[in-house]
Design an enzyme around this catalytic site. Sequence first.
Site, PDB file in Angstrom:
ATOM      1  N   TYR A  28      29.242   2.906  48.097  1.00 18.23           N
ATOM      2  CA  TYR A  28      29.222   1.839  48.962  1.00 18.23           C
ATOM      3  C   TYR A  28      30.915   1.587  48.992  1.00 18.23           C
ATOM      4  O   TYR A  28      31.325   0.600  48.634  1.00 18.23           O
ATOM      5  CB  TYR A  28      28.486   0.643  48.491  1.00 18.23           C
ATOM      6  CG  TYR A  28      27.202   0.845  48.667  1.00 18.23           C
ATOM      7  CD1 TYR A  28      26.535   0.870  49.777  1.00 18.23           C
ATOM      8  CD2 TYR A  28      26.506   1.454  47.554  1.00 18.23           C
ATOM      9  CE1 TYR A  28      25.088   1.468  49.982  1.00 18.23           C
ATOM     10  CE2 TYR A  28      24.741   1.766  47.726  1.00 18.23           C
ATOM     11  CZ  TYR A  28      24.210   1.865  48.636  1.00 18.23           C
ATOM     12  OH  TYR A  28      22.929   2.129  48.880  1.00 18.23           O
ATOM     13  N   TRP A  62      20.855   5.951  51.753  1.00 16.15           N
ATOM     14  CA  TRP A  62      20.276   4.591  51.984  1.00 16.15           C
ATOM     15  C   TRP A  62      20.378   4.153  53.390  1.00 16.15           C
ATOM     16  O   TRP A  62      21.428   3.977  54.004  1.00 16.15           O
ATOM     17  CB  TRP A  62      21.030   3.501  50.952  1.00 16.15           C
ATOM     18  CG  TRP A  62      20.099   2.278  50.759  1.00 16.15           C
ATOM     19  CD1 TRP A  62      20.340   1.238  51.520  1.00 16.15           C
ATOM     20  CD2 TRP A  62      19.411   1.974  49.769  1.00 16.15           C
ATOM     21  NE1 TRP A  62      19.699   0.090  51.229  1.00 16.15           N
ATOM     22  CE2 TRP A  62      18.801   0.394  50.070  1.00 16.15           C
ATOM     23  CE3 TRP A  62      18.760   2.523  48.789  1.00 16.15           C
ATOM     24  CZ2 TRP A  62      17.756  -0.222  49.392  1.00 16.15           C
ATOM     25  CZ3 TRP A  62      17.720   1.795  47.899  1.00 16.15           C
ATOM     26  CH2 TRP A  62      17.368   0.410  48.293  1.00 16.15           C
ATOM     27  N   GLU A  99      22.533   7.624  46.435  1.00 22.31           N
ATOM     28  CA  GLU A  99      22.517   6.358  47.548  1.00 22.31           C
ATOM     29  C   GLU A  99      23.686   6.307  48.011  1.00 22.31           C
ATOM     30  O   GLU A  99      24.976   6.421  47.279  1.00 22.31           O
ATOM     31  CB  GLU A  99      22.154   4.993  46.817  1.00 22.31           C
ATOM     32  CG  GLU A  99      20.822   4.646  46.646  1.00 22.31           C
ATOM     33  CD  GLU A  99      20.883   3.259  46.228  1.00 22.31           C
ATOM     34  OE1 GLU A  99      21.708   2.213  46.455  1.00 22.31           O
ATOM     35  OE2 GLU A  99      19.998   2.841  45.333  1.00 22.31           O
ATOM     36  N   GLU A 113      20.527   1.608  39.007  1.00 27.95           N
ATOM     37  CA  GLU A 113      22.030   1.114  38.630  1.00 27.95           C
ATOM     38  C   GLU A 113      22.284   0.275  37.601  1.00 27.95           C
ATOM     39  O   GLU A 113      22.976  -0.858  37.811  1.00 27.95           O
ATOM     40  CB  GLU A 113      22.378   0.302  40.083  1.00 27.95           C
ATOM     41  CG  GLU A 113      22.233   1.284  41.395  1.00 27.95           C
ATOM     42  CD  GLU A 113      22.587   0.666  42.693  1.00 27.95           C
ATOM     43  OE1 GLU A 113      22.958  -0.786  42.534  1.00 27.95           O
ATOM     44  OE2 GLU A 113      23.219   1.351  43.655  1.00 27.95           O
TER      45      GLU A 113
END
Length: 503
Positions: free
Chosen positions: A395, A460, A428, A314
């Site tokens: 996310y 994840w 992820e 990342e």
Amino acid sequence: MKAKILAVGSVLAAGAAAQQSLWGQCGGIGWSGSSNCVPAAICTSYNDYYYQCIPGPTTSAGTTRTTTPATTTTTTTTSTRTSTTSQTTTSSITSSRTTTTSSRTTTTSSRTTTTSSRTTTTSSRTITTSSGTTANGSCPTNFVSTSGKEFRLEGKKFYFAGSNAYYIPMYGPNDFTDIDAALDAFKNSGLKVLRTWGFADFVGPQDDYVTVFQNWSTVPPVILSTQERGLPRLDRVIQGAESRGIKIILPFVNNWAEYGGIDLYVERVLGGSGNHGDFYTNTQIKNIFKNYVQTVINRYKNSPAILAWELSNEIRCAGPRLGAGSCTPAVTTAWAKEISEYIKSIDPCHLVAVGDEGFFNNPGSSDYVYNGGPGIDNYALTALASIDFGTFHMYPVPWGKSWDWGNQWIKDHAAQADALNKPMLFEEYGVTRSTGLRDTYHQQYHDTVFANNIAGDMFWQFGTTVPNWGKSYDDGYSIYPADTYQWKTFVVDWAAKMATKNI
Ligand SMILES: *[C@@H]1O[C@H](CO)[C@@H](O)[C@H](O)[C@H]1NC(C)=O
Ligand SMILES: *[C@@H]1O[C@H](CO)[C@@H](O)[C@H](O)[C@H]1NC(C)=O
């Protein structure tokens, strides 16, 4: 009671007359050991800080060859990037994924360890069990490759479900029981690809159970190549994956503070004057990083267990402690070009990826994840000739989006795979248990991945329970076998479903 293991004798104390083993260090700034290599190995300079015994012509020991792999010098235009408020939301993600020392201490405090069983041998350092014929006269067919938007293995399509378990190389000390148990559990789940941390950067003395790959007490850092707590733990992971048919994705540095990170590199080399963006431009930092990268790659470059080397976890312009400075998407892209070309010069047969979160850099967008705000241009990164596939993470709510929006993010990257004709790996993502929405959105995301032919899917993260450490750290995202419905639906059945694309 936790028993201390005895201090490990430093390999750096090798006498000048000693012969360094294959892959051992044999020179470089700060090196006081021998510059002689065992027969059939030759001392080679990779950079000013690191000379290594690599396989070479059988000549008199001690011959030094100075071949520096080609790297590209890139000029970049920099402009000041305005800082954004989204940094706070991302740090909440990363902090939720932190394995705290205190939780690890608790789980390991009941362990007893014996020093007598610990032996460190240099012979465990090279893994050269690659077999099979070569695809094009130079690369083995049991290495993963790409064809257009798909991965390939043994000449066939290789769509897969995998997962992250960053913690597996962090298991210790003193025996490999937990590493082996975690790999057995991973294998038995049906998941094919494991992403785990290939970095562990620390300063100062550490408790025995802490895995340390680079000791940053000195600059340049010392790589723990033979100590049990060092790269031998990673060796066990790679060897264990190889014997179980698991493929590994291995990132080399964290953008975040867990297990060291980019800020640590900058702080150690530049002190208080540095910023996170200097990691991508400072020559000394880049040389130290390249030295670490080539050390790890040279240990496993023949292993079919490696699916891909990953430059980072990342990367962004800014970090948890340090700001971006003059970093822009052009700077991170130039860095990725330089490092990936360097990796290809050492190991042309394994795939290389960036490990970025997939942020776009679209002119005119006011949306942080689409306008280059984090200092990332996923299109430019993935378009690099030395980058074999793209990566994206997700996310949604921590990024200020809705869970529903996640489906769009997946489709955006499916479109990018079309545009670039390279695989895009969904590497992820997760929905925390506490939202109560995990079942709904894991299902939706899987359906979107499947319908849009995303090349690989890795949630994840993978949860497990091992003999000594017990249950793996639960950041709320983990799925364990005890999560009966999720385990069956989103792990076991999902792995089987992704594999149906391979006929
Ligand atoms: C790192 O090096 C320092 C200085 O040599 C030493 O005191 C410390 O114990 C080392 N840490 C590890 C984990 O090896
Ligand atoms: C074989 O593949 C490797 C890795 O992609 C590449 O570097 C090499 O040039 C290829 N060789 C031939 C003969 O095509």
